[in-house]
Design an enzyme around this catalytic site. Structure first.
Site, PDB file in Angstrom:
ATOM      1  N   GLU A 189       0.829  -1.214   0.000  1.00 37.38           N
ATOM      2  CA  GLU A 189       0.000   0.000   0.000  1.00 37.38           C
ATOM      3  C   GLU A 189       0.861   1.261   0.000  1.00 37.38           C
ATOM      4  O   GLU A 189       1.728   1.420   0.863  1.00 37.38           O
ATOM      5  CB  GLU A 189      -0.924  -0.007   1.233  1.00 37.38           C
ATOM      6  CG  GLU A 189      -1.988   1.053   1.161  1.00 37.38           C
ATOM      7  CD  GLU A 189      -3.021   0.944   2.283  1.00 37.38           C
ATOM      8  OE1 GLU A 189      -3.255  -0.155   2.806  1.00 37.38           O
ATOM      9  OE2 GLU A 189      -3.604   1.992   2.614  1.00 37.38           O
ATOM     10  N   LYS A 239      -7.678  -0.348  11.514  1.00 32.18           N
ATOM     11  CA  LYS A 239      -7.027  -0.826  10.279  1.00 32.18           C
ATOM     12  C   LYS A 239      -5.787   0.023  10.011  1.00 32.18           C
ATOM     13  O   LYS A 239      -4.742  -0.476   9.596  1.00 32.18           O
ATOM     14  CB  LYS A 239      -8.016  -0.757   9.110  1.00 32.18           C
ATOM     15  CG  LYS A 239      -7.549  -1.475   7.850  1.00 32.18           C
ATOM     16  CD  LYS A 239      -6.743  -0.605   6.909  1.00 32.18           C
ATOM     17  CE  LYS A 239      -6.342  -1.352   5.644  1.00 32.18           C
ATOM     18  NZ  LYS A 239      -5.484  -0.545   4.765  1.00 32.18           N
ATOM     19  N   ASP A 290       3.375 -14.423  12.580  1.00 30.93           N
ATOM     20  CA  ASP A 290       2.020 -14.852  12.262  1.00 30.93           C
ATOM     21  C   ASP A 290       1.093 -13.646  12.435  1.00 30.93           C
ATOM     22  O   ASP A 290       0.549 -13.407  13.507  1.00 30.93           O
ATOM     23  CB  ASP A 290       1.613 -16.004  13.196  1.00 30.93           C
ATOM     24  CG  ASP A 290       0.257 -16.575  12.833  1.00 30.93           C
ATOM     25  OD1 ASP A 290      -0.521 -15.879  12.145  1.00 30.93           O
ATOM     26  OD2 ASP A 290      -0.028 -17.715  13.242  1.00 30.93           O
ATOM     27  N   HIS A 313      -2.048   9.561  -1.199  1.00 33.06           N
ATOM     28  CA  HIS A 313      -2.312   8.380  -2.026  1.00 33.06           C
ATOM     29  C   HIS A 313      -2.272   8.746  -3.502  1.00 33.06           C
ATOM     30  O   HIS A 313      -1.700   8.044  -4.313  1.00 33.06           O
ATOM     31  CB  HIS A 313      -3.721   7.838  -1.732  1.00 33.06           C
ATOM     32  CG  HIS A 313      -3.737   6.811  -0.654  1.00 33.06           C
ATOM     33  ND1 HIS A 313      -2.984   5.682  -0.704  1.00 33.06           N
ATOM     34  CD2 HIS A 313      -4.448   6.728   0.489  1.00 33.06           C
ATOM     35  CE1 HIS A 313      -3.207   4.957   0.373  1.00 33.06           C
ATOM     36  NE2 HIS A 313      -4.087   5.576   1.121  1.00 33.06           N
TER      37      HIS A 313
HETATM   38  P1  NAD Z   1       8.027 -23.164  17.765  1.00 37.53           P
HETATM   39  O1  NAD Z   1       7.415 -24.348  18.395  1.00 37.53           O
HETATM   40  O2  NAD Z   1       8.575 -23.303  16.386  1.00 37.53           O
HETATM   41  O3  NAD Z   1       9.150 -22.556  18.680  1.00 37.53           O
HETATM   42  C1  NAD Z   1       9.006 -22.379  20.064  1.00 37.53           C
HETATM   43  C2  NAD Z   1       9.932 -23.298  20.809  1.00 37.53           C
HETATM   44  O4  NAD Z   1      11.258 -22.832  20.705  1.00 37.53           O
HETATM   45  C3  NAD Z   1       9.637 -23.315  22.288  1.00 37.53           C
HETATM   46  O5  NAD Z   1       8.582 -24.201  22.564  1.00 37.53           O
HETATM   47  C4  NAD Z   1      10.975 -23.736  22.872  1.00 37.53           C
HETATM   48  O6  NAD Z   1      11.082 -25.157  22.891  1.00 37.53           O
HETATM   49  C5  NAD Z   1      12.003 -23.234  21.864  1.00 37.53           C
HETATM   50  N1  NAD Z   1      12.792 -22.064  22.338  1.00 37.53           N
HETATM   51  C6  NAD Z   1      14.138 -21.888  22.176  1.00 37.53           C
HETATM   52  N2  NAD Z   1      14.541 -20.714  22.691  1.00 37.53           N
HETATM   53  C7  NAD Z   1      13.442 -20.102  23.190  1.00 37.53           C
HETATM   54  C8  NAD Z   1      13.219 -18.843  23.823  1.00 37.53           C
HETATM   55  N3  NAD Z   1      14.208 -17.967  24.087  1.00 37.53           N
HETATM   56  N4  NAD Z   1      11.951 -18.533  24.173  1.00 37.53           N
HETATM   57  C9  NAD Z   1      10.930 -19.380  23.920  1.00 37.53           C
HETATM   58  N5  NAD Z   1      11.101 -20.593  23.332  1.00 37.53           N
HETATM   59  C10 NAD Z   1      12.334 -20.962  22.960  1.00 37.53           C
HETATM   60  O7  NAD Z   1       7.008 -21.963  17.669  1.00 37.53           O
HETATM   61  P2  NAD Z   1       5.813 -21.440  18.570  1.00 37.53           P
HETATM   62  O8  NAD Z   1       6.156 -20.024  18.867  1.00 37.53           O
HETATM   63  O9  NAD Z   1       5.447 -22.328  19.708  1.00 37.53           O
HETATM   64  O10 NAD Z   1       4.601 -21.493  17.517  1.00 37.53           O
HETATM   65  C11 NAD Z   1       4.514 -20.525  16.504  1.00 37.53           C
HETATM   66  C12 NAD Z   1       3.972 -21.128  15.226  1.00 37.53           C
HETATM   67  O11 NAD Z   1       2.689 -21.724  15.466  1.00 37.53           O
HETATM   68  C13 NAD Z   1       3.738 -20.042  14.222  1.00 37.53           C
HETATM   69  O12 NAD Z   1       4.349 -20.431  13.007  1.00 37.53           O
HETATM   70  C14 NAD Z   1       2.203 -20.001  14.081  1.00 37.53           C
HETATM   71  O13 NAD Z   1       1.850 -19.604  12.773  1.00 37.53           O
HETATM   72  C15 NAD Z   1       1.793 -21.380  14.402  1.00 37.53           C
HETATM   73  N6  NAD Z   1       0.400 -21.629  14.864  1.00 37.53           N
HETATM   74  C16 NAD Z   1      -0.452 -20.637  15.235  1.00 37.53           C
HETATM   75  C17 NAD Z   1      -1.734 -20.936  15.704  1.00 37.53           C
HETATM   76  C18 NAD Z   1      -2.636 -19.821  16.162  1.00 37.53           C
HETATM   77  O14 NAD Z   1      -2.248 -18.669  16.187  1.00 37.53           O
HETATM   78  N7  NAD Z   1      -3.893 -20.085  16.576  1.00 37.53           N
HETATM   79  C19 NAD Z   1      -2.134 -22.273  15.798  1.00 37.53           C
HETATM   80  C20 NAD Z   1      -1.229 -23.264  15.408  1.00 37.53           C
HETATM   81  C21 NAD Z   1       0.044 -22.949  14.977  1.00 37.53           C
END
Ligand code: NAD
Length: 437
Positions: free
Chosen positions: A85, A275, A291, A388
């Site tokens: 945009e 928005k 995300d 714009h």
């Molecule tokens: P992830 O599981 O890839 O990473 C998180 C993991 O990294 C932690 O569980 C931990 O084991 C490790 N870690 C290492 N260093 C860390 C630190 N300093 N702090 C915290 N953790 C550390 O990712 P996530 O963040 O658990 O999940 C994010 C993903 O899930 C995104 O890609 C998202 O799109 C997706 N997702 C979103 C939804 C939703 O929003 N409703 C639902 C399902 C999946």
């Protein structure tokens, strides 16, 4: 290489893309890989993309820009933003310039607590079941904390459990009362969805035993209202407007406040107001591989938390100063997701130079505040179409094959005529070329 810690780079917008990259390389201390990505457009490899989603047929690109002038918590930030945009980056950089006067934007970030939900159906004796779950809290938290040793090692983990009973909504209710358990998890630098979902799924069988119900959904809530960020900024009224006339500044500040109160009172206006805030936040989130759908849904659910959809920000004029504040949940991460695997995201992290989810949340909220100010100033004064339309006129000129030096006079003339369309642009271009012989 050392970094230039100032985000005020006057004239950056006048440079060509290679000149901008070269200045960025010198001043932001980027490494070879990040520079290669920027200068040669080395994007997401197809084989990496193929592992990310199903039925992959390619990759998709957006313009990547750099917002200037932002100062957050006394630190200057160059902010990469991916957005299609026009006017967003220019507006943000201008508003950030206003907001860097005085102390700059300051933020507060809560502990990064995310909520996982377990839905239990058919629970007999709701109150007794609730008591049994609450009595078993230490056991349930300990169980959840066996699942993610890395998260525990960095200081996170499951912190609390809550029970909510969602009553049946009368005779027509198709499913009856619901028993919902919230598990509250400190996710540190992660967005946290995977970590929390794993815990929710793992606790469900034990919760079935404790309640006598059937577990159904076991999933994160995107209404991350325990993971909030507040960004506050102020601009002396006398500094608003370009000509230094205090009456102009006072009128702009009054206009911003009136626009804010409009959005605070009216959901139709609040939707567009919010928005505008998300224009900036989403662009940062996309560039940094976050995300953004999760943040979007959280922001709007939070905006409606009182039962009525409201503005996420408010602006007030007090003692000759315009004060603004934005508050929203920001579930962002510096680990997990596509952060390590996407070259554009790696370069964006290097440019922004942040190292924790809290810092990223602060920058994103500050961008939302500045973006909001930019939109409200434009709306309360010349109107949003002014900026714009200038960019739109340039786009039309480029599509007609106008040379760089023709674009300025062409856009000026189109704006003067108040007609910005291809036909008028072609005629003006022919006139300009004719008058030059
Ligand atoms: P992830 O599981 O890839 O990473 C998180 C993991 O990294 C932690 O569980 C931990 O084991 C490790 N870690 C290492 N260093 C860390 C630190 N300093 N702090 C915290 N953790 C550390 O990712 P996530 O963040 O658990 O999940 C994010 C993903 O899930 C995104 O890609 C998202 O799109 C997706 N997702 C979103 C939804 C939703 O929003 N409703 C639902 C399902 C999946």
């Amino acid at each position: 290489m050392s970094r230039d810690t100032n985000s005020r780079w006057p004239g950056f917008f006048k440079l060509s893309i290679p000149e901008r990259i070269s200045q960025l390389a010198q001043r932001a201390g980027l490494d070879e890989a990040d520079l290669r990505f920027l200068s040669q457009g080395e994007h997401l490899p197809q084989h990496t993309a193929d592992h990310m989603i199903e039925n992959c047929i390619g990759t998709f690109e957006l313009p990547l820009g750099l917002a200037m002038n932002l100062r957050v918590d006394s630190t200057d930030r160059l902010v990469p933003m991916a957005i299609e945009e026009p006017s967003v980056l220019a507006g943000l950089s201008k508003a950030a310039r206003y907001l860097r006067q005085g102390p700059g934007i300051s933020t507060n970030v809560t502990v990064p607590l995310m909520i996982g939900q377990v839905q239990l159906m058919g629970v007999p004796e709701l109150d007794r079941a609730k008591q049994r779950v609450l009595d078993a809290k230490p056991e349930l938290l300990a169980l959840a904390n066996t699942l993610d040793p890395k998260l525990i090692a960095v200081g996170g983990g499951a912190r609390d459990l809550e029970v909510r009973i969602l009553p049946s909504e009368g005779e027509d209710d198709p499913v009856g009362t619901m028993f919902v358990v919230h598990i509250i998890v400190d996710v540190r630098d992660a967005m946290g969805a995977n970590a929390v979902n794993t815990m929710a799924e793992h606790l469900a069988p034990r919760l079935e035993e404790l309640t006598g119900g059937r577990a159904r959904l076991r999933i994160l809530s995107n209404l991350a209202d325990r993971r909030l960020v507040v960004a506050r900024g102020q601009v002396p009224v006398s500094k608003l407007g370009s000509n230094g006339d205090p009456n102009v500044g006072a009128d702009i500040a009054q206009g911003v406040m009136e626009a804010s109160v409009f959005a605070e009172r009216d959901p139709y206006r609040a939707a567009t107001h919010n928005k505008g805030i998300m224009n900036g936040i989403d662009a940062v989130l996309i560039a940094l591989g976050q995300d953004w759908r999760a943040v979007e849904s959280g922001a709007h659910a939070f905006a409606a938390r009182s039962g009525r959809y409201r503005a996420l920000s408010r602006w007030r004029v007090r003692d000759g100063v315009l004060h603004g504040e934005v508050e929203l949940p920001l579930a962002v991460g510096t680990v997990g997701g596509i952060i390590e695997s996407h070259p554009a995201v790696r370069a964006a992290f290097a440019i922004l130079d942040i190292h924790s989810a809290a810092e990223l949340a602060s920058v994103a909220a500050a961008v939302g505040l500045a973006q909001n100010l930019a939109a409200l100033i434009a709306l309360a004064t010349v109107g949003i179409q002014h900026g714009h339309m200038r960019l739109h006129a340039r786009k039309i000129g480029l599509a007609l094959g106008a040379a760089e030096e023709e674009l300025g006079p062409l856009t000026e003339e189109l704006q003067r005529r108040g007609r910005i369309d291809s036909e008028t642009a072609a005629a003006v271009l022919a006139e300009l070329r004719g008058s030059r012989g």
